[in-house]
Design a protein around this motif. Structure first.
Motif, PDB file in Angstrom:
ATOM      1  N   ALA A 162      -2.758 -32.845 -34.555  1.00  0.00           N
ATOM      2  CA  ALA A 162      -2.301 -32.990 -35.940  1.00  0.00           C
ATOM      3  C   ALA A 162      -1.435 -34.228 -36.112  1.00  0.00           C
ATOM      4  O   ALA A 162      -1.371 -34.819 -37.192  1.00  0.00           O
ATOM      5  CB  ALA A 162      -1.529 -31.745 -36.370  1.00  0.00           C
ATOM      6  N   ASN A 163      -0.769 -34.640 -35.025  1.00  0.00           N
ATOM      7  CA  ASN A 163       0.071 -35.837 -35.071  1.00  0.00           C
ATOM      8  C   ASN A 163      -0.691 -37.108 -34.722  1.00  0.00           C
ATOM      9  O   ASN A 163      -0.098 -38.179 -34.632  1.00  0.00           O
ATOM     10  CB  ASN A 163       1.255 -35.691 -34.111  1.00  0.00           C
ATOM     11  N   GLY A 164      -1.995 -37.003 -34.504  1.00  0.00           N
ATOM     12  CA  GLY A 164      -2.808 -38.199 -34.298  1.00  0.00           C
ATOM     13  C   GLY A 164      -3.138 -38.516 -32.856  1.00  0.00           C
ATOM     14  O   GLY A 164      -3.763 -39.543 -32.587  1.00  0.00           O
ATOM     15  N   THR A 165      -2.764 -37.658 -31.890  1.00  0.00           N
ATOM     16  CA  THR A 165      -3.077 -37.917 -30.493  1.00  0.00           C
ATOM     17  C   THR A 165      -4.451 -37.348 -30.159  1.00  0.00           C
ATOM     18  O   THR A 165      -4.701 -36.160 -30.366  1.00  0.00           O
ATOM     19  CB  THR A 165      -2.016 -37.276 -29.573  1.00  0.00           C
ATOM     20  N   ASN A 166      -5.315 -38.179 -29.632  1.00  0.00           N
ATOM     21  CA  ASN A 166      -6.670 -37.766 -29.288  1.00  0.00           C
ATOM     22  C   ASN A 166      -6.777 -37.628 -27.773  1.00  0.00           C
ATOM     23  O   ASN A 166      -6.755 -38.627 -27.050  1.00  0.00           O
ATOM     24  CB  ASN A 166      -7.681 -38.792 -29.798  1.00  0.00           C
ATOM     25  N   PRO A 167      -6.903 -36.403 -27.230  1.00  0.00           N
ATOM     26  CA  PRO A 167      -6.977 -36.254 -25.771  1.00  0.00           C
ATOM     27  C   PRO A 167      -8.216 -36.907 -25.168  1.00  0.00           C
ATOM     28  O   PRO A 167      -8.204 -37.315 -24.015  1.00  0.00           O
ATOM     29  CB  PRO A 167      -6.981 -34.733 -25.578  1.00  0.00           C
ATOM     30  N   LEU A 168      -9.296 -37.021 -25.952  1.00  0.00           N
ATOM     31  CA  LEU A 168     -10.491 -37.681 -25.434  1.00  0.00           C
ATOM     32  C   LEU A 168     -10.213 -39.148 -25.119  1.00  0.00           C
ATOM     33  O   LEU A 168     -10.769 -39.705 -24.169  1.00  0.00           O
ATOM     34  CB  LEU A 168     -11.628 -37.567 -26.453  1.00  0.00           C
ATOM     35  N   GLY A 169      -9.334 -39.759 -25.909  1.00  0.00           N
ATOM     36  CA  GLY A 169      -8.972 -41.138 -25.630  1.00  0.00           C
ATOM     37  C   GLY A 169      -8.237 -41.273 -24.308  1.00  0.00           C
ATOM     38  O   GLY A 169      -8.460 -42.226 -23.548  1.00  0.00           O
ATOM     39  N   ASP A 172     -10.815 -40.929 -21.568  1.00  0.00           N
ATOM     40  CA  ASP A 172     -11.609 -42.157 -21.451  1.00  0.00           C
ATOM     41  C   ASP A 172     -10.839 -43.244 -20.712  1.00  0.00           C
ATOM     42  O   ASP A 172     -11.417 -44.000 -19.917  1.00  0.00           O
ATOM     43  CB  ASP A 172     -12.012 -42.653 -22.840  1.00  0.00           C
ATOM     44  N   GLU A 173      -9.545 -43.320 -20.973  1.00  0.00           N
ATOM     45  CA  GLU A 173      -8.743 -44.325 -20.275  1.00  0.00           C
ATOM     46  C   GLU A 173      -8.649 -44.025 -18.785  1.00  0.00           C
ATOM     47  O   GLU A 173      -8.655 -44.935 -17.953  1.00  0.00           O
ATOM     48  CB  GLU A 173      -7.343 -44.406 -20.891  1.00  0.00           C
ATOM     49  N   LEU A 174      -8.556 -42.750 -18.433  1.00  0.00           N
ATOM     50  CA  LEU A 174      -8.556 -42.384 -17.015  1.00  0.00           C
ATOM     51  C   LEU A 174      -9.887 -42.754 -16.368  1.00  0.00           C
ATOM     52  O   LEU A 174      -9.933 -43.245 -15.238  1.00  0.00           O
ATOM     53  CB  LEU A 174      -8.278 -40.889 -16.855  1.00  0.00           C
ATOM     54  N   ARG A 175     -10.988 -42.518 -17.065  1.00  0.00           N
ATOM     55  CA  ARG A 175     -12.314 -42.848 -16.537  1.00  0.00           C
ATOM     56  C   ARG A 175     -12.487 -44.349 -16.376  1.00  0.00           C
ATOM     57  O   ARG A 175     -13.246 -44.808 -15.509  1.00  0.00           O
ATOM     58  CB  ARG A 175     -13.400 -42.268 -17.445  1.00  0.00           C
ATOM     59  N   ASP A 176     -11.788 -45.126 -17.211  1.00  0.00           N
ATOM     60  CA  ASP A 176     -11.854 -46.581 -17.069  1.00  0.00           C
ATOM     61  C   ASP A 176     -11.201 -47.062 -15.774  1.00  0.00           C
ATOM     62  O   ASP A 176     -11.479 -48.178 -15.310  1.00  0.00           O
ATOM     63  CB  ASP A 176     -11.164 -47.268 -18.259  1.00  0.00           C
ATOM     64  N   VAL A 182     -13.544 -34.372 -14.277  1.00  0.00           N
ATOM     65  CA  VAL A 182     -12.681 -33.740 -15.266  1.00  0.00           C
ATOM     66  C   VAL A 182     -13.049 -32.266 -15.390  1.00  0.00           C
ATOM     67  O   VAL A 182     -14.221 -31.906 -15.510  1.00  0.00           O
ATOM     68  CB  VAL A 182     -12.815 -34.434 -16.642  1.00  0.00           C
ATOM     69  N   ARG A 183     -12.063 -31.402 -15.353  1.00  0.00           N
ATOM     70  CA  ARG A 183     -12.254 -29.974 -15.604  1.00  0.00           C
ATOM     71  C   ARG A 183     -11.294 -29.543 -16.704  1.00  0.00           C
ATOM     72  O   ARG A 183     -10.131 -29.919 -16.696  1.00  0.00           O
ATOM     73  CB  ARG A 183     -11.988 -29.159 -14.340  1.00  0.00           C
ATOM     74  N   ALA A 184     -11.808 -28.768 -17.617  1.00  0.00           N
ATOM     75  CA  ALA A 184     -10.993 -28.265 -18.733  1.00  0.00           C
ATOM     76  C   ALA A 184     -10.597 -26.823 -18.480  1.00  0.00           C
ATOM     77  O   ALA A 184     -11.437 -25.989 -18.105  1.00  0.00           O
ATOM     78  CB  ALA A 184     -11.765 -28.382 -20.037  1.00  0.00           C
ATOM     79  N   ASP A 185      -9.337 -26.522 -18.692  1.00  0.00           N
ATOM     80  CA  ASP A 185      -8.833 -25.149 -18.548  1.00  0.00           C
ATOM     81  C   ASP A 185      -8.731 -24.536 -19.934  1.00  0.00           C
ATOM     82  O   ASP A 185      -7.904 -24.946 -20.757  1.00  0.00           O
ATOM     83  CB  ASP A 185      -7.469 -25.171 -17.860  1.00  0.00           C
ATOM     84  N   PRO A 252     -20.670 -39.247 -21.410  1.00  0.00           N
ATOM     85  CA  PRO A 252     -19.863 -40.154 -22.226  1.00  0.00           C
ATOM     86  C   PRO A 252     -18.581 -39.528 -22.717  1.00  0.00           C
ATOM     87  O   PRO A 252     -17.613 -40.191 -22.944  1.00  0.00           O
ATOM     88  CB  PRO A 252     -20.807 -40.486 -23.399  1.00  0.00           C
ATOM     89  N   ALA A 253     -18.566 -38.222 -22.910  1.00  0.00           N
ATOM     90  CA  ALA A 253     -17.358 -37.524 -23.351  1.00  0.00           C
ATOM     91  C   ALA A 253     -17.230 -36.268 -22.515  1.00  0.00           C
ATOM     92  O   ALA A 253     -17.832 -35.243 -22.823  1.00  0.00           O
ATOM     93  CB  ALA A 253     -17.431 -37.177 -24.837  1.00  0.00           C
ATOM     94  N   PRO A 254     -16.448 -36.326 -21.413  1.00  0.00           N
ATOM     95  CA  PRO A 254     -16.416 -35.205 -20.468  1.00  0.00           C
ATOM     96  C   PRO A 254     -16.062 -33.884 -21.097  1.00  0.00           C
ATOM     97  O   PRO A 254     -16.697 -32.880 -20.828  1.00  0.00           O
ATOM     98  CB  PRO A 254     -15.357 -35.641 -19.454  1.00  0.00           C
ATOM     99  N   VAL A 255     -15.043 -33.883 -21.920  1.00  0.00           N
ATOM    100  CA  VAL A 255     -14.609 -32.602 -22.486  1.00  0.00           C
ATOM    101  C   VAL A 255     -15.642 -32.055 -23.445  1.00  0.00           C
ATOM    102  O   VAL A 255     -15.922 -30.869 -23.493  1.00  0.00           O
ATOM    103  CB  VAL A 255     -13.249 -32.777 -23.182  1.00  0.00           C
ATOM    104  N   ALA A 256     -16.223 -32.940 -24.219  1.00  0.00           N
ATOM    105  CA  ALA A 256     -17.239 -32.492 -25.163  1.00  0.00           C
ATOM    106  C   ALA A 256     -18.430 -31.918 -24.434  1.00  0.00           C
ATOM    107  O   ALA A 256     -19.028 -30.918 -24.832  1.00  0.00           O
ATOM    108  CB  ALA A 256     -17.663 -33.655 -26.050  1.00  0.00           C
ATOM    109  N   ALA A 257     -18.825 -32.548 -23.308  1.00  0.00           N
ATOM    110  CA  ALA A 257     -19.959 -32.057 -22.538  1.00  0.00           C
ATOM    111  C   ALA A 257     -19.656 -30.689 -21.948  1.00  0.00           C
ATOM    112  O   ALA A 257     -20.505 -29.804 -21.895  1.00  0.00           O
ATOM    113  CB  ALA A 257     -20.294 -33.051 -21.431  1.00  0.00           C
TER     114      ALA A 257
END
Length: 682
Positions: A162-169, A172-176, A182-185, A252-257
């Motif tokens: 809600a404050n504008g932070t995108n965890p996917l970003g 992506d930076e870690l993957r760079d 990546v594992r999601a809990d 391309p998007a670990p969490v989304a996948a």
């Protein structure tokens, strides 16, 4: 209760980030081999890119990425830091500001041109000076840098999206940084009926194999570090291979996948939820200082509104004090005194909140001097003194443009070229000094150079040809130098990008006079010039001395008052025609305000002389009565009275009547002029 716009918050923080990047680049200009400065600039560019992507400023993130890459190559020892690279990134930084302010505007091909300039600065062999060439051993070490494996576990606050932070970003930076699993809990996600769609309940467990060190991982989270839970630990290669059964590098998007496929209970049970592990690591200095300061952002408009309320409170308190003084009620007087004390403390606190160090103003000129040095081919050193001197924020804002004109004028007209300086026995580098100091209720800001000084013959010739003065008209040195502030006045032989139109100095004079200030000039041929601006510390509330002249009441700023003397009727009659008083073996001119204001009243038997001063100049003001001190809320004069130079403003007294505030600088100048005329006459 109003909520802050996340985009507005980003723009504010991006402006601070750009200022820090600019300061680092300007420092790097003088220390091209300073690795700490290179790291600081890289960190700033990386933060700006990451936060820009989070808040949807894609063009900013894409453009900044190229500058970040250039400094990353410098960090790794692949290329050297050069003055051309610094100049290219400074120019690119201006484009970044435009992308922050107007992300949807058409900026043409400016970005492509700047990137071409950046590429030339990074790739050009001739741009690398021998003094900072990169050793072959450093390059080999960088090429053979071993890969490290890290386990990164993090979770963000529930309101982060809600404050504008995108965890996917962040992912992506870690993957760079390298190969990433990546594992999601999802174990913390509440039942559907209790789930708020705007809240985030997922945490992540990431295994990263990269050539980068720990600081690169820290940089990914630097923008959201304060509110998150983060654990980073180094692991060996075998642990990294078995940390997760699924490699998601191709996604391309670990969490989304991960969320696209149904998650079985056994899969979730294979790993534990990410625990709230305290961050056990070194926090970057800038972040730790920000935490220690515990600063709160408050829009300037709210401060102005609060200042207005405090001003109205002071006026109401003055009214209460007047009523209490006329009453015999002890309780009323006691309450009045308490209110007076509290309002005074509130006023002082409010004034401190509005005070800003002039360092925030002086820091803007480092970039200006850097650019002008490249444009003119001159070698210029900027020296600042008294940066901790504090001035009202309104004064700071209105002084920015006049100081730009004065600094540009000093560099263009004052400083000589390196060849001319060497020929005259000076050092090749010219010096421009910005200084600030407090004197009473004023702040004196000076711009000094060690150049050629002002050519008085050229000033007089230009003034005579322009009709400002008559040919051969006698003028004091101060009056002659003040002519450069006349509208349209310029001694430049040709119009350039810097000067020649005769506009800048006129703007300086009008702005300073609007601030109730004054300008002094000192110039020595062959040694340089100094322009001093004397400005009131505040434009809101001052302590004043309330006096009566005839039937009218006036306020004299208390900071300008030196002492008060009694002027008997006999002494007044004796001084007719000379208007001087002897004060400790020195003659001080005085002005009879009753005559100046044409009150048409007879003088009181026991008149008073209020001695005021600005700098080293003093003058006495003859008044009929000194009423006492008064907290003065300054109200600006109407447009109808803008040309009345004797008064700088007005205030409302406790009984609702209006008292005019005397302009001390103008009255001192009038007294000195009267003294000069009397000396000439006889």
């Amino acid at each position: 209760m109003s909520t802050l716009d996340p985009v507005a918050v980003f723009r504010t923080e991006a402006a601070e980030c750009l200022e820090a990047i600019e300061a680092g680049l300007l420092d790097l200009t003088h220390q091209l081999d300073n690795k700490d400065l290179v790291d600081a600039v890289f960190r700033g560019l990386h933060t700006l890119k990451g936060s820009g992507a989070m808040f949807g400023f894609e063009a900013l993130a894409a453009f900044t990425h190229h500058c970040e890459t250039a400094f990353d190559r410098v960090r790794k020892g692949e290329v050297a830091a050069t003055s051309e690279l610094v100049a290219a990134v400074l120019a690119a930084q201006d484009h970044m500001r435009a992308l922050v302010d107007q992300p949807d505007a058409d900026h043409g091909d400016i970005g492509h041109k700047l990137l071409a300039q950046l590429q030339a600065a990074v790739g050009g062999k001739e741009a690398v000076p021998a003094a900072v060439s990169v050793p072959a051993a450093v390059r080999d070490a960088a090429a053979k840098k071993k890969k490290n494996s890290w386990r990164v576990r993090f979770s963000l606050p529930a309101n982060s999206m809600a404050n504008g932070t995108n965890p996917l970003g962040l992912l992506d930076e870690l993957r760079d940084l390298g190969e990433c699993t990546v594992r999601a809990d999802t174990s913390a996600i509440p039942p559907l009926d209790a789930l708020a769609p705007t809240e985030l309940h997922i945490s992540w467990d990431v295994t990263l194999t990269s050539e980068q060190d720990r600081s690169a991982i820290d940089d990914v989270f630097i923008f959201v570090l304060d509110d998150m839970e983060l654990s980073v630990e180094e692991i060996d290669a075998s642990a990294a291979a078995t940390a997760a059964p699924v490699e998601e590098k191709a996604a391309p998007a670990p969490v989304a996948a991960a969320s696209a496929a149904p998650v079985s209970p056994t899969t979730v049970a294979e790993f534990r939820p990410v625990e709230a592990v305290p961050v056990k690591r070194e926090v970057p200095a800038a972040v730790s200082q920000a935490k220690a300061a515990e600063n709160v952002r408050v829009p300037a408009e709210r401060l102005d509104e609060l200042m207005d309320r405090v001003g109205e409170l002071v006026i109401a308190q003055s009214r209460l004090s007047q009523l209490a003084s006329a009453s015999t009620d002890i309780a009323l007087r006691s309450v009045s005194e308490e209110i007076e004390r509290l309002s005074g403390e509130l006023r002082d606190t409010m004034m401190v909140l509005r005070m800003v160090p002039v360092a925030t103003l002086f820091s803007r000129f480092r970039r200006l001097v850097h650019d002008l040095a490249r444009e003119t081919g001159k070698v210029i050193e900027l020296v600042t003194e008294g940066e901790s001197t504090e001035v009202d924020k309104t004064v700071i804002e209105r002084l920015a443009d006049p100081l730009v004109h004065l600094v540009r004028n000093s560099i263009d007209h004052g400083l000589e070229t390196p060849a001319d300086r060497l020929a005259s026995g000076k050092s090749e580098a010219g010096t421009v000094t910005l200084s600030a100091r407090q004197a009473g209720g004023e702040v004196i800001i000076s711009i000094k150079d060690d150049g050629r000084g002002i050519n008085r013959e050229r000033v007089r010739a230009k003034a005579e040809s322009s009709g400002l003065i008559q040919p051969g008209q006698p003028l004091s040195d101060s009056e002659l130098l003040q002519l450069i502030f006349a509208p349209g006045f310029s001694t430049a032989a040709a119009i350039t990008n810097l000067s020649g139109r005769g506009v800048g100095m006129d703007v300086v004079k009008k702005t300073v006079e609007a601030l109730r200030g004054a300008i002094d000039i000192v110039s020595v041929p062959g040694q340089g010039s100094e322009v001093s601006l004397r400005i009131p510390l505040t434009l809101a509330i001052i302590d004043g001395l309330l006096v009566r002249v005839g039937a009218g009441r006036y306020v004299i700023p208390l900071s300008a008052v030196e002492e008060c003397l009694e002027l008997s009727l006999e002494e007044d009659l004796r001084s007719r025609g000379r208007s001087f008083i002897s004060l400790r073996d020195s003659l001080v001119p005085f002005l009879r305000l009753r005559d100046l204001f044409r009150t048409g009243t007879k003088p009181d038997v026991h008149q008073k002389v209020v001695v005021i001063s600005t700098g080293t100049e003093r003058v006495g003001l003859v008044v009929d009565q000194i009423i006492g001190d008064h907290q003065t809320v300054i109200k600006s004069m109407s447009k109808l009275h803008n040309n009345v130079a004797t008064f700088s403003g007005a205030t409302i007294l406790g009984d609702g009547s209006v008292a005019l505030i005397l302009d001390v600088g103008h009255l001192v100048a009038a007294g000195q002029q009267q003294e000069a005329q009397l000396r000439v006459a006889g």
